[in-house]
Each structure stands twice: as structure tokens, then as C-alpha cells.
Design an enzyme around this catalytic site. Structure first.
Site, mmCIF file in Angstrom:
data_model
loop_
_atom_site.group_PDB
_atom_site.id
_atom_site.type_symbol
_atom_site.label_atom_id
_atom_site.label_comp_id
_atom_site.label_asym_id
_atom_site.label_seq_id
_atom_site.Cartn_x
_atom_site.Cartn_y
_atom_site.Cartn_z
ATOM 1 C CG ASP A 262 56.905 18.946 39.603
ATOM 2 O OD1 ASP A 262 56.292 18.084 38.959
ATOM 3 O OD2 ASP A 262 57.498 18.701 40.663
ATOM 4 C CG HIS A 285 59.091 17.491 35.949
ATOM 5 N ND1 HIS A 285 59.132 17.069 37.255
ATOM 6 C CD2 HIS A 285 60.250 18.167 35.746
ATOM 7 C CE1 HIS A 285 60.262 17.478 37.828
ATOM 8 N NE2 HIS A 285 60.952 18.151 36.921
#
Length: 437
Positions: A262, A285
């Protein structure tokens, strides 16, 4: 307007440099003298930068330091739960005066159920020396507060260091995520390490790996340094943010490698005076401000600088993401001296963020995004649209500036074909490619 924005953001950057260098931590400590770091050299925009990271798991520290060794309180490191012994060591240290050390010995692996190390303490400084490995308990049913594993709460003047490992044992939790199996209910999982209301905090030379969900959460703290961290979990592990900053003032995140499933770093509401520099991010991310404004909530983030960092193979580069329906502001933000390598969305502001399986309804209110500078950002994009400003119709982005930005196609190494820009007041200076059409 452009000149005013640049002058303001330049003053902001100078003030953050001054702020981050004045935090009241061990001013005599010299990173260059410590043998527990290595140097990763990056050539960015014609300059050579040195990212310093842990050379091995055992950071240098005098083994003769007086301390509360967890073994002396009954820790066995035999696969059974050692959390009671750790708590006894903490209680002894917290009730002692002066500078105290808690020691987790090297070459041993300790298993812990959820633990909460609470203050305030009598000691003027607690140094939590992790030389060995701490691993999370394997049975999810023993996590009564499902969102937490190791918590430090209301502990001022705390240092956590030592070169050891904190392993969240995430492989037990990840298959139960609704992002892995959409037929399962969406339930939270523990954050590996949480700091709550800890002022004058330093975390350095630690490896965090395989978190159940987030690796480290810094919440409602003030004057924080996170230095020389290695944060790793598989790229497909769900919601495993590297460092999550919420409600925190005056924080420096520096010289760290973050590879997760993430956001490498996520900065959310209530955070101000945040500086992240010398970060190597990917997979993951990217580095995100947000998400902000979920559930029609109020959100404020200000005075953020992300600099001298490299993003490799991430799904986003530097991102600001807000939900429709929220209110508040994200302002005075600088992204500069950043290298992108095979990044899918290198530069993105998304005010239509929706992390749900179904589409989110359109709403008029939004978190105001203003005074954002992108400067000296270069590299490759894995898709033609390298820049996306998707701002709110009702509350457009204000004071967005780009200076010396060049993002090219990964395959052809030619200029990327387009930037997508809506509801944004944008100024440019120097070479900027791609340009909004």
C-alpha cells in the site's frame, strides 16, 4: 500568483528545514559514524545523493549499557508468549528515574501477544533497544483490540532502536482481507507498531516486516524522527502502509527504504510540518497525502515537504487523494527532487477518490487543495497519462505550480503524450512535460 506561491513555498521549505533540525534529540549523534548504516547512491537530476540504510540487523550500541533485559523478567524466546515478561520489563523501566534501557537481546526471536506500553513514566528518557527479533502471536482470536499489536501510548522522550526486526506475521491475516477475497466481510487487522501521544519520539535503525496491516502508525504525536528504517512486505499484501502519519506535528522521516502493498507513506488529517526525505519507495502505492474527508468528515493537512526520494514500480508516485463530501484543506505542500522509475501515476491529485467496490455518489463539498509545488521531478511513466489533476468542480485546486518536470514514456523514452487536468488553476515554469491540454 505564481511568484507569490513560489515565495511562500520557499519560505515553508526553509522553515521546515529549521524545524526538523531543531527537534530535541541527541544532538551529538552522527549518522556517518555509525557502522550500522550503508550508503545507497542515487544520481538524481545531475546531483549525487546518499541514502543511508541499515547494513545489518544489529545496530551498534554499547553492550555494557545498564538496562532492563527482558530475559531477566522471564522472556524465553521459545515460541511461547513472552508478552508478560516484556510488560514487567517496561513497568520496571517506566517507574525508574533518569535514562533507562530496555534490552531485547540479539540472536533470539521473541513472540508477543498484543501489548501496550503506557506512560507517563518517571524516567527522563527510555531507550528501547531491539537487537533481536519480535514476532507477532499467530492466533487472531487473542487480539481483543483487533486493530493493535504493539502500542506505545503517552510516553514522552522515547527512543526505539537497535537494528533488530519486528515481524507482524502478516501471512496469517492477509488471506482474511476482503481485498484478497471479496466474499469476506471487510474487517480491520492490527497495525504492527502504534505510537499514540508520544512527544519527542525517535525510531531509528529498525526493520519492520510483514505487518498484519499497517507497519507503523504515528498518531497525535509531536516532535518525531523516523530514521534509517527498512519496511518490507509483499507487493500484494493488503493495506500494508509503511508509515502512517495522523494528527502529528513536526515529524521527519528520513533515509528509509519502504517496500509494501500500500502507501509507502500516508499523511492524513491533523498532520502538519511533515518532512520526508531520502525515501526509496516501491513496490507500493507511492507517497500519499490522504485519503482525506471520508464520510463527509473535516480534514486538515499543511506544511508538507517530500524531497530527494526515488519511487520504483509503484502504482502512484506523489499523490493527494480526497473523498467527495468532505471539507477542510490540504495546503502548503512541496514535492521536489524526485526520481520516478516505471511509475503508473507519477503525479496525481484525485478529489474523486473512492475506495469501494461500488461507485461513490457525486457531492458538492470537498477538501480544498491549495499551494502545491512540483519541482525537479523526472523519470518514466508506465502509462501515457503521467500527470492527472482531477479536482473538484465546486472547489477547484488553487495555486498548483509545476517547475522543471519531465516524465517520459517507459518504453519509448519519449515525451509522454498527455496530462489530464480538470478544475485546476495551474502555473508552470521551466521545462514541463507533459503539459495540460
Amino acid at each position: 500568483m505564481y511568484r507569490k506561491t513560489i515565495i511562500f513555498l520557499t519560505i515553508l521549505l526553509a522553515s521546515l528545514r529549521s524545524c526538523s533540525s531543531s527537534y530535541p534529540f541527541d544532538p551529538t549523534y552522527d549518522h556517518s559514524m555509525s557502522p550500522n548504516v550503508y550508503y545507497e547512491t542515487n544520481h538524481q537530476h545531475g546531483h549525487i545523493t546518499h541514502n543511508r540504510h541499515m547494513k545489518n540487523r544489529h545496530a551498534y550500541a554499547p553492550r555494557s549499557d545498564p538496562g532492563f533485559n527482558v530475559n531477566s523478567f522471564g522472556a524465553k524466546a521459545n515460541g511461547n508468549d513472552d508478552s508478560k515478561a516484556f510488560m514487567k520489563a517496561w513497568e520496571a523501566a517506566c517507574s525508574s528515574k533518569g535514562t533507562v534501557y530496555i534490552v531485547v537481546p540479539e540472536n533470539r526471536a521473541y513472540t508477543l501477544k498484543p501489548v501496550k506500553f503506557s506512560g507517563p513514566c518517571k524516567s527522563s528518557l527510555i531507550v528501547f533497544k531491539i537487537y533481536g527479533k519480535i514476532k507477532a502471536w499467530k492466533n487472531p482470536s487473542d487480539y481483543k483490540e483487533r486493530r493493535f499489536w504493539i502500542v506505545f501510548q503517552k510516553v514522552d522522550n522515547l527512543r526505539v532502536e537497535g537494528g533488530g526486526r519486528i515481524d507482524g506475521n502478516g501471512k496469517i491475516w492477509w488471506p482474511q482481507s476482503c481485498k484478497i477475497n471479496p466474499e469476506l466481510p471487510c474487517r480491520g487487522a492490527p497495525t504492527a507498531v502504534t505510537f499514540v501521544e508520544c512527544n519527542n519520539l525517535m525510531v531509528r535503525n529498525i526493520r519492520l516486516e510483514n505487518a498484519q496491516q499497517m507497519h507503523m502508525r504515528i498518531q497525535d504525536c509531536e516532535n518525531v524522527k523516523a530514521l534509517n528504517l527498512m519496511v518490507t512486505s509483499p507487493g500484494d499484501s493488503p493495506n500494508t502502509d509503511g508509515i502512517h502519519v495522523t494528527g502529528t506535528r513536526n515529524i521527519l522521516i528520513q533515509d528509509s527504504i519502504i517496500r509494501t502493498g500500500d502507501d509507502c507513506i500516508s499523511i492524513v488529517s491533523g498532520s502538519e510540518n511533515v518532512r520526508a526525505t531520502g525515501i526509496t519507495c516501491g513496490p507500493g502505492h507511492g507517497i500519499s497525502i490522504g485519503s482525506l474527508g471520508a464520510g463527509n468528515s473535516e480534514a486538515y493537512v499543511s506544511n508538507v515537504v517530500v524531497s530527494k526520494s526515488t519511487l520504483i514500480g509503484t502504482t502512484n508516485g506523489v499523490r493527494i487523494k480526497t473523498w467527495q463530501g468532505g471539507h477542510g484543506m490540504a495546503k502548503n505542500i512541496i514535492f521536489q527532487d524526485i526520481l520516478m522509475k516505471n511509475v503508473t501515476n507519477p503525479i496525481i491529485i484525485n478529489q474523486d477518490y473512492c475506495d469501494r467496490s461500488k461507485s461513490c455518489p457525486e457531492k458538492k463539498s470537498a477538501v480544498q487543495v491549495s499551494n502545491v509545488l512540483y519541482k525537479n521531478i523526472h523519470g518514466t511513466s508506465s502509462k501515457p497519462e503521467a500527470v492527472k489533476f482531477a479536482c473538484s468542480k465546486s472547489i477547484p485546486c488553487q495555486g498548483i505550480s509545476m517547475q522543471n518536470v519531465k516524465l517520459v514514456d517507459l518504453v519509448t523514452n519519449q515525451d509522454v503524450s498527455k496530462a489530464s487536468c480538470s478544475n485546476v488553476k495551474l502555473d508552470t515554469r521551466g521545462r514541463v512535460s507533459p503539459l495540460c491540454t
